[in-house]
Design an enzyme around this catalytic site. Structure first.
Site, PDB file in Angstrom:
ATOM      1  N   CYS A 549      33.867   4.771 -43.035  1.00  0.00           N
ATOM      2  CA  CYS A 549      34.799   5.365 -43.704  1.00  0.00           C
ATOM      3  C   CYS A 549      36.172   5.421 -43.101  1.00  0.00           C
ATOM      4  CB  CYS A 549      34.328   6.904 -43.333  1.00  0.00           C
ATOM      5  SG  CYS A 549      34.094   7.498 -41.350  1.00  0.00           S
ATOM      6  N   GLU A 592      35.915   5.146 -48.731  1.00  0.00           N
ATOM      7  CA  GLU A 592      34.661   4.520 -47.948  1.00  0.00           C
ATOM      8  C   GLU A 592      34.572   2.964 -48.527  1.00  0.00           C
ATOM      9  OE1 GLU A 592      31.839   5.824 -46.230  1.00  0.00           O
ATOM     10  OE2 GLU A 592      32.877   8.034 -45.961  1.00  0.00           O
TER      11      GLU A 592
END
Length: 620
Positions: A549, A592
């Site tokens: 992330c 992401e």
């Protein structure tokens, strides 16, 4: 997660996303954030004649500034990660690190007095790269909001005039525009352009990784040269970014502060206009924000009505007085909603608190709030906090069910108050589908799901493999994961609770399958170095799918997975095969990144000799 670094990282077991672009963070974290950006009061030459600027350390919330030291005489040219690894190597369990490399000193904070004193004894007098280190206690940093007020008072008394930047009339813009610029900074950028920027960002990460691999693993240089030539200086091909199915109202979890409204209205629930260290405490409601769902906005509206009927004031981060502090709202596709209201009881008697909780519960079950959609209502006492972890706060169910349920990829998942679940459910389905595609699984495969949260990834893959083993720090999430496996009729999955660095090696050693794939989805700071070293040593683990992330923060993990074997890093390295970005956070720059890595085969003599020649003893 144990360390918070200067780049945005996911903090503590707050669970990962977590909170990718959460702007309404707990005030403690805001104060902590502000404390790492500049030298301490002592280093900055601030006088201690104004004790009010340090009163936050006497408050009832945890702040590691209480346990702060200054390490002096550091070697020149070391970086943050060098210092972090050095401290960890010698058993120093730091909380936050702020390095001033040009001045060769650093501030380090700890979670308690014992850890601080242990570090002082361990590090003081130690030699590192020819330098003898010294350690002394450091003063906490001045409260930024009070510091700013003193500066403003000085300006008004004939001090420095406001800069041109301050004169820019941003404050003249409507509140809806101001708050959009804070929580959804790309709100006025076409979505196609947002995707292009994010893809470019990931491209830069892969180009940097190519350079890092080249400098840490000479045996890979011929392969790397070919890769960079084919893929625009990247170490592997980058597949097209996968856009979010929804660009608005996509968040299923939001954290809102309760404070004075920017429009002057008291007891307002919303997002803070600026950061605490910038001197701002005012909030703007989410009614016109584009990433918050209509269901969450309805819950916020009803909560605001309720707290305005009570005699209790909002909590003030300046005076540490007041009660109402924060509201967390989670919503699902199944039309369920969980609300957690954070309340500082101060010196209220238990009878008064019980009456408040009772009236709160009745309001949302029998009163005006019954149509808000809240199906799970929690009351969280913010009181005395001796830990930075929100899971340690007393959390009491006052109405509705203890959990909410979400559907994802045709599966059902139970979610508890502190459990991690991706904030964009539709985009998470794309992410997990891609993970399944890349993992190349079959009925003989064993999947290690590291930092598994409520088990979403492992459960979504379980029917395609022989066994799934999940590892997760948060006890609540592990309990949810076990329930979720049963909900979906799965018997080939097990979960282990604990820090990945403590649990992973034992779990891995117990697996006898020749076909193992690891899937890691860690907090923003990445995996602990012990986990990376264990992965490297387990040479029967051939394939790894890394879900990042914050790819920049995970760079050290990527490099250590690929670097040449050494006395510290044993086992054949991995190399990147392909990467892809998945947009879970439209209207922001967050994204992401998936990175598939495969173990390098050094079975041939020629390759083995090259690797031996490039192996060097690690010194950091």
């Amino acid at each position: 997660m144990t360390d918070v670094i200067d780049a945005p990282v996911a903090g503590t077991p707050l669970s990962k996303e977590e909170e990718e672009e959460e702007r309404a963070a707990d005030q403690t974290d805001d104060v902590e954030d502000s404390l790492k950006s500049e030298p301490s009061a002592e280093a900055a030459g601030e006088v201690s004649s104004d004790p009010s600027k340090y009163r936050y350390i006497k408050g009832d919330l945890f702040t590691s500034e209480i346990y702060k030291v200054e390490i002096q005489n550091l070697p020149k040219f070391i970086g943050f990660n060098d210092l972090k690894k050095f401290l960890a190597k010698h058993g120093v369990n730091s909380h936050k690190i702020k390095l001033f490399s040009k001045q060769t000193f650093s501030f380090v904070t700890f979670k308690n007095e014992e850890e601080r004193d242990k570090a002082m004894k361990m590090v003081h007098g130690m030699q590192w790269k020819g330098q003898v280190l010294s350690v002394k206690l450091a003063k906490p940093k001045a409260d930024p909001i009070l510091r700013k007020r003193r500066q403003e008072e000085g300006d008004g008394a004939g001090g420095q005039p406001p800069s041109k930047r301050q004169e820019v009339d941003e404050e003249q813009q409507p509140f809806s525009v101001q708050i959009a610029n804070v929580v959804t900074p790309l709100w006025n950028v076409a979505y196609e352009e947002q995707l292009r920027r994010k893809e470019k960002e990931v491209e830069g990460v892969l180009q940097r990784l190519a350079k890092e691999i080249g400098s840490t693993n000479k045996a890979m240089l011929p392969w790397l040269f070919a890769q960079k030539g084919k893929y625009n200086r990247m170490c592997c091909p980058l597949e097209a970014i996968r856009p979010s199915p929804s660009q608005t109202e996509y968040r299923n979890k939001c954290e809102f502060l309760i404070s004075m409204g920017a429009n002057g209205e008291d007891k307002t629930i919303g997002f803070r206009l600026g950061k605490y260290k910038g001197g701002s405490c005012a909030v703007v409601g989410p009614a016109e924000t584009m990433h918050v769902s209509a269901e969450a906005k309805r819950v916020v509206s009803e909560f605001q009505k309720f707290i305005r009927t009570t005699p209790y004031s909002v909590y003030s981060p300046e005076t540490y007085e007041g009660h109402w502090k924060q509201l967390t709202v989670r919503t699902t596709r199944t039309k369920q909603a969980m609300a957690m209201v954070f309340f500082n009881p101060q010196k209220l008697e238990e009878e008064e608190l019980s009456a408040l909780k009772s009236s709160l519960g009745k309001y949302f079950t029998e009163g005006e709030g019954k149509d808000s959609g809240v199906t799970s209502l929690y009351f969280v006492r913010e009181g005395q906090r001796t830990s930075p972890n929100p899971e340690d706060l007393p959390c009491e169910l006052v109405a509705g069910e203890g959990h909410i349920y979400e559907e994802l990829l045709g599966l059902k998942f139970r979610i508890s108050p502190h459990s991690f679940f991706q904030v964009n459910t539709g985009a998470a389905e794309l992410l997990y589908s891609a993970v399944g595609e890349w993992a190349l699984l079959n009925q003989e495969s064993t999947v290690l799901d590291v930092c598994c949260g409520t088990g979403t990834i492992g459960i979504s893959l379980a029917k395609r493999v022989k066994k799934v083993i999940g590892i997760e720090l948060c006890q609540e999430a592990v309990e949810d994961a076990k329930v979720n496996a049963k909900l979906n009729g799965l018997s080939n999955i097990e979960f282990h609770c604990g820090k990945a660095e403590d649990v992973f090696l034992n779990v891995l050693n117990a697996v006898v399958s020749p076909n193992i794939t690891a899937i890691v989805d860690p907090p923003r700071a990445g995996l602990h170095s012990k986990v990376i070293l264990a992965i490297r040593r387990a040479e029967h683990l051939k394939r790894l799918v890394y879900v990042a992330c914050n790819a920049k923060a995970a760079m050290n993990n990527f490099v250590d997975l690929c670097r040449a074997p050494s006395n510290r890093v044993r086992g054949a390295p991995f190399r990147p095969v392909k990467a892809m970005a998945v947009d879970l956070f439209p209207q922001t720059m967050h994204v992401e990144m998936l990175l598939l890595l495969e173990r390098v085969d050094y079975s041939s003599k020629e390759t083995s000799d090259k690797q031996k020649d490039s192996t060097t003893t690690e010194t950091h």
